[in-house]
Design an enzyme around this catalytic site. Structure first.
Site, short mmCIF file in Angstrom:
data_model
loop_
_atom_site.label_atom_id
_atom_site.label_comp_id
_atom_site.label_asym_id
_atom_site.label_seq_id
_atom_site.Cartn_x
_atom_site.Cartn_y
_atom_site.Cartn_z
N CYS A 48 40.94 32.36 44.04
CA CYS A 48 41.23 31.88 42.74
C CYS A 48 42.62 32.19 42.35
O CYS A 48 43.29 31.34 41.35
CB CYS A 48 40.34 32.87 41.95
SG CYS A 48 38.51 32.38 42.17
N THR A 49 43.29 32.92 42.87
CA THR A 49 44.92 33.16 42.61
C THR A 49 45.48 31.96 42.93
O THR A 49 46.28 31.33 42.35
CB THR A 49 45.52 34.59 43.30
OG1 THR A 49 44.57 35.53 42.68
CG2 THR A 49 46.81 34.66 42.90
#
Length: 196
Positions: A48-49
């Site tokens: 997600c980062t």
């Protein structure tokens, strides 16, 4: 309802808290520019980062992603405090909304990802300037595919706009445009993301 059932239809309006705790209302087509909603499982996790940073970098580096040309919005089921820490740590330059009750996930037909092993799927929607969902990508594992998918769609939407506009005459002068990003923090985009 699945997310695919929204393709070709008006995108639903949503209101959720932004990372700063303020209510953020997304009204598709209101700004007259395309919008991108990217739903993801967890702020701060590795994939997600990387996904969030790929959108941040695209905004900083690519003309088609510039403010005023497209509205980028990230949404996860994390609380406001976690979203704020994520935005500040990664210097994200767009709204990151908190959907702890998964209301927007339900509205957009997003269920669990990876055969139910991930609480919510990673799905990105491209919405045109009239507020119509043009396409969606579900790629929970392939987080890198999302910004590329969006870039191809933004190029396509830009080409459609150019094809539908009559040629300007020599007596017309282009109107000056201004962009505002009041809902997004202003940070210089670093070259690399931190590991989540």
């Amino acid at each position: 309802m699945s997310y695919q059932s929204l393709i070709g239809k008006p995108a639903p309006t949503i209101m959720l808290p932004n990372y700063d705790g303020e209510a953020f209302e997304f009204k598709p087509g209101e700004q007259g520019t395309p919008s991108v909603l990217f739903f993801y499982p967890e702020s701060g996790s590795y994939g997600c980062t990387k996904q969030a940073c790929s959108f941040r970098n695209a905004v900083a580096e690519k003309d088609t992603f510039k403010p005023g040309k497209v509205q980028i919005i990230g949404i996860s089921p994390d609380n406001v405090e976690k979203q704020k820490a994520f935005v500040e740590k990664e210097k994200l330059t767009y709204p990151v909304l908190s959907d702890t009750k998964k209301e927007a996930f339900k509205t957009y037909g997003i269920g669990k990802g990876m055969l139910g092993f991930v609480p919510v799927a990673r799905v990105t929607f491209v919405i045109d300037k009239k507020g119509i969902v043009r396409d969606a990508l579900d790629a929970t594992v392939n987080y890198g595919a999302h910004s590329k998918f969006v870039e191809k769609w933004l190029d396509k939407l830009d080409a459609e706009d150019k094809d539908s506009q009559p040629a300007a005459t020599a007596t017309e002068t282009p109107a000056a445009t201004t962009t505002a990003t009041a809902e997004a923090p202003v940070h210089p985009a670093p070259e690399k993301c931190t590991k989540g």
